[in-house]
Design a protein around this motif. Structure first.
Motif, PDB file in Angstrom:
ATOM      1  N   HIS A  75      -2.945   4.472  -3.319  1.00  0.00           N
ATOM      2  CA  HIS A  75      -4.210   5.258  -2.825  1.00  0.00           C
ATOM      3  C   HIS A  75      -3.462   6.815  -2.110  1.00  0.00           C
ATOM      4  O   HIS A  75      -2.463   7.128  -1.560  1.00  0.00           O
ATOM      5  CB  HIS A  75      -4.067   4.257  -1.751  1.00  0.00           C
ATOM      6  CG  HIS A  75      -5.286   5.086  -0.884  1.00  0.00           C
ATOM      7  ND1 HIS A  75      -7.115   5.765  -1.816  1.00  0.00           N
ATOM      8  CD2 HIS A  75      -5.544   4.889   0.133  1.00  0.00           C
ATOM      9  CE1 HIS A  75      -7.678   5.358  -0.587  1.00  0.00           C
ATOM     10  NE2 HIS A  75      -7.220   5.746   0.393  1.00  0.00           N
ATOM     11  N   ILE A 100      -8.661   1.924   2.230  1.00  0.00           N
ATOM     12  CA  ILE A 100      -8.448   0.766   1.639  1.00  0.00           C
ATOM     13  C   ILE A 100      -8.036  -0.784   2.335  1.00  0.00           C
ATOM     14  O   ILE A 100      -7.078  -1.009   2.552  1.00  0.00           O
ATOM     15  CB  ILE A 100      -7.836   0.778   0.426  1.00  0.00           C
ATOM     16  CG1 ILE A 100      -8.151   2.229  -0.189  1.00  0.00           C
ATOM     17  CG2 ILE A 100      -7.843  -0.808  -0.571  1.00  0.00           C
ATOM     18  CD1 ILE A 100      -9.054   1.737  -0.621  1.00  0.00           C
ATOM     19  N   SER A 107      -4.528   1.344  -8.661  1.00  0.00           N
ATOM     20  CA  SER A 107      -4.494   3.058  -8.062  1.00  0.00           C
ATOM     21  C   SER A 107      -5.804   3.752  -7.948  1.00  0.00           C
ATOM     22  O   SER A 107      -6.459   3.283  -9.048  1.00  0.00           O
ATOM     23  CB  SER A 107      -3.951   3.806  -8.699  1.00  0.00           C
ATOM     24  OG  SER A 107      -4.826   4.199 -10.512  1.00  0.00           O
ATOM     25  N   THR A 108      -5.891   4.103  -6.815  1.00  0.00           N
ATOM     26  CA  THR A 108      -7.738   4.507  -7.215  1.00  0.00           C
ATOM     27  C   THR A 108      -6.929   6.508  -7.301  1.00  0.00           C
ATOM     28  O   THR A 108      -5.982   6.614  -8.263  1.00  0.00           O
ATOM     29  CB  THR A 108      -8.204   5.111  -5.485  1.00  0.00           C
ATOM     30  OG1 THR A 108      -7.011   5.783  -4.991  1.00  0.00           O
ATOM     31  CG2 THR A 108      -7.971   3.564  -4.287  1.00  0.00           C
ATOM     32  N   THR A 130       0.600   4.800   0.197  1.00  0.00           N
ATOM     33  CA  THR A 130      -0.095   6.369   0.416  1.00  0.00           C
ATOM     34  C   THR A 130       0.536   7.469  -0.062  1.00  0.00           C
ATOM     35  O   THR A 130       1.418   8.009   0.191  1.00  0.00           O
ATOM     36  CB  THR A 130      -0.606   6.589   1.299  1.00  0.00           C
ATOM     37  OG1 THR A 130      -1.089   4.805   2.488  1.00  0.00           O
ATOM     38  CG2 THR A 130      -1.591   7.552   2.105  1.00  0.00           C
ATOM     39  N   LYS A 146     -14.100   7.396  -9.818  1.00  0.00           N
ATOM     40  CA  LYS A 146     -13.434   5.780  -9.156  1.00  0.00           C
ATOM     41  C   LYS A 146     -12.315   5.651 -10.840  1.00  0.00           C
ATOM     42  O   LYS A 146     -12.722   5.241 -11.895  1.00  0.00           O
ATOM     43  CB  LYS A 146     -14.049   4.780  -8.534  1.00  0.00           C
ATOM     44  CG  LYS A 146     -14.891   5.086  -7.096  1.00  0.00           C
ATOM     45  CD  LYS A 146     -15.151   4.173  -7.018  1.00  0.00           C
ATOM     46  CE  LYS A 146     -16.105   4.446  -5.729  1.00  0.00           C
ATOM     47  NZ  LYS A 146     -17.263   5.645  -6.108  1.00  0.00           N
ATOM     48  N   LYS A 186     -11.412  -3.816  -4.761  1.00  0.00           N
ATOM     49  CA  LYS A 186     -10.933  -4.311  -3.271  1.00  0.00           C
ATOM     50  C   LYS A 186     -10.820  -6.159  -3.449  1.00  0.00           C
ATOM     51  O   LYS A 186     -10.103  -6.646  -3.260  1.00  0.00           O
ATOM     52  CB  LYS A 186     -11.302  -4.521  -2.082  1.00  0.00           C
ATOM     53  CG  LYS A 186     -11.045  -3.171  -1.742  1.00  0.00           C
ATOM     54  CD  LYS A 186     -12.200  -2.151  -0.691  1.00  0.00           C
ATOM     55  CE  LYS A 186     -11.984  -3.195   1.123  1.00  0.00           C
ATOM     56  NZ  LYS A 186     -12.571  -2.528   1.810  1.00  0.00           N
ATOM     57  N   VAL A 210      -0.423  -0.827  -4.255  1.00  0.00           N
ATOM     58  CA  VAL A 210      -1.951  -0.302  -4.465  1.00  0.00           C
ATOM     59  C   VAL A 210      -1.394   0.969  -3.599  1.00  0.00           C
ATOM     60  O   VAL A 210      -1.101   1.166  -3.005  1.00  0.00           O
ATOM     61  CB  VAL A 210      -2.307  -1.067  -3.364  1.00  0.00           C
ATOM     62  CG1 VAL A 210      -4.173  -0.447  -3.475  1.00  0.00           C
ATOM     63  CG2 VAL A 210      -2.832  -2.661  -3.857  1.00  0.00           C
ATOM     64  N   LEU A 214       0.898  -1.466  -0.631  1.00  0.00           N
ATOM     65  CA  LEU A 214      -0.195  -0.122   0.215  1.00  0.00           C
ATOM     66  C   LEU A 214       1.083   1.046  -0.156  1.00  0.00           C
ATOM     67  O   LEU A 214       1.513   1.425   0.672  1.00  0.00           O
ATOM     68  CB  LEU A 214      -0.671   0.182   1.337  1.00  0.00           C
ATOM     69  CG  LEU A 214      -1.912   1.223   1.271  1.00  0.00           C
ATOM     70  CD1 LEU A 214      -3.459   1.330   0.510  1.00  0.00           C
ATOM     71  CD2 LEU A 214      -2.585   1.025   2.772  1.00  0.00           C
TER      72      LEU A 214
END
Length: 457
Positions: free
Chosen positions: A364, A372, A328-329, A302, A335, A350, A362, A300
């Protein structure tokens, strides 16, 4: 299948049942939603009408919480489409024939047909439809409970027992001064009007029909709650329910796994510093794979902006695309999944990560879509600002401390994941940043001291 509650989850449920106002503070991964479900479950033994109102700052996150609660109540045989309806406040779909359904993996989705789905409850219009059924689950965002008088009056007029659950309650603040002041400048500024709800009206509702209101959070926010409860609810905080599980207690009880921190000092916090730290993560993962060739890393990363996300996503695909999948978000408005704007919801997104047989990244944007929460996350990477606000670092750390698998009694199976790896960038030559990082490490009782893993310029 009914949930087996852990000892501390049972204690929390019992505390909430004994006092109708209070706070619940449990680290991410310890089962806050399970406790909400456990508390709600106790009201399915009478002939009265109940409305369970789940609120929070972000609708997608609220739907996740409500979906889990609804799924568990359904699996217990307590709710059906015959005795329960679901309200999605301010939902764009105003049809009354939309089903709230259980998907194949027990996730909750909205669906206009029951073909291939199991109906749980009917989604009804928030304002126009009176609660005729015995039970209602209301999913709402905090701003609606702040200034939507029509919605609040509708709730107030219903002769129904109301149970409020404020998730992510650390984001709430006391009633702003701009509401009660006669000072025109303060009124005009709208000081602090965003993250609060109409506490006085809510307290009146639960007083009138023996309802309940509980604030739920993963981070320690006692002072904030004390102000809200003492001033907003006009109740003595010391007489309210208050239950807190510390990270050390959660780790010792094997509700979550322990973290291993690696702290890097860099000259400037940026997208570049995050990407350079990710290179170190990849090197460490390669060492793990030497001993465990089948090891699957879920990392993850961020960030704080769309620009940083796009930059890091592109760099990761270019450098590691052959070995890692990159998810990726996206921005607040839409979205974005793997570079495409599509209609797939956050639950399906998810699931695609959780079920991926390859290692993956990922990327985010912090808390924009929702937390997430994926149990298989193994590593977290983020920049830590020089701050005394540890909510974001604690939340990000908590994402990798969920057990990858639990035994039937709920205890973490440490053979699947025995720790979570947390990589943090802080500014070089900044004593405040060092102190902040130490505070984060100490919060989890981490066994290792601060460790400088590189010198990124």
């Amino acid at each position: 299948m009914s949930i087996n509650f852990l000892t501390k989850q049972k204690e929390a449920v019992n505390g909430m049942c004994n006092k109708n106002v209070g706070i619940l503070c449990m680290p991410t991964g310890c089962g806050k939603t399970v406790v909400i479900y456990g508390h709600a479950k106790t009201f399915f033994n009478d002939d009265k009408k109940h409305n369970f109102i789940i609120s929070g700052p972000i609708m997608d996150l609220n739907k996740q919480t409500a979906g889990s609660v609804v799924t568990n109540l359904y699996n217990d045989g307590l709710i059906t489409s015959e005795n329960c309806d679901i309200v999605i406040a301010n939902c764009s779909n105003k049809k009354t024939n939309t089903f709230f359904t259980i998907f194949k993996n027990n996730s909750i989705v909205l669906n206009e047909t029951t073909d291939g789905y199991q109906p749980v409850g009917i989604v009804v219009n928030t304002i126009e439809v009176k609660q005729e059924k015995q039970y209602r689950i209301t999913v709402v965002c905090n701003p609606t409970l702040q200034n939507d008088e029509k919605f609040l009056d509708k709730l107030d007029n219903e002769t129904v027992i109301k149970h409020f659950y404020f998730d992510e309650a650390h984001t709430l603040k006391k009633e702003p001064n701009s509401l009660s002041t006669e000072n025109e400048e303060v009124k005009k500024s709208g000081e602090d009007r965003q993250n609060w709800v109409n506490y006085k009206k809510i307290f009146k509702m639960i007083q009138n029909n023996n309802g309940s209101c509980h604030f739920v959070s993963a981070t320690p926010t006692k002072d904030n709650f004390e102000t809200i409860i003492n001033n907003g609810f006009a109740v003595d905080f010391d007489s309210c329910f208050s239950y807190r599980i510390t990270p050390l207690e959660a780790i010792d009880s094997r509700m979550i796994v322990s973290p291993t921190f690696k702290i890097n000092k860099c000259d400037m916090l940026s997208a570049t510093s995050i990407f350079e730290m990710t290179k170190i993560v990849v090197e460490d993962i390669a060492k793990i794979k030497e001993e465990k060739p089948d090891y699957k890393a879920k990392v993850l990363i961020t960030v704080n902006s769309t620009e940083d996300l796009v930059y890091i996503e592109r760099k990761l695909k270019d450098l590691y695309g052959a070995e890692y999948d990159v998810y990726s978000t996206c921005s607040k408005e839409k979205k974005k999944f793997n570079g495409n704007i599509i209609s797939e919801d956050i639950v399906a997104f998810k699931d695609s990560i959780e079920n991926n047989e390859r290692s993956c990244f990922v990327v985010h944007i912090r808390q924009i879509i929702a937390g997430i929460d994926i149990p298989s996350f193994t590593h977290a990477v983020f920049n830590m600002e020089s701050t005394t606000n540890f909510i974001a670092p604690i939340q990000i750390t908590g994402r990798v401390l969920r057990p990858g698998k639990r035994f039937s009694d709920g205890i973490a199976d440490l053979t699947v994941k025995n720790c979570g790896y947390v990589y943090v960038n802080i500014e070089n030559y900044n004593d405040t940043a060092v102190k902040a990082a130490r505070t984060l490490v100490d919060y989890y009782g981490a066994p290792t001291p601060l460790q400088q893993v590189a010198n990124i310029s």
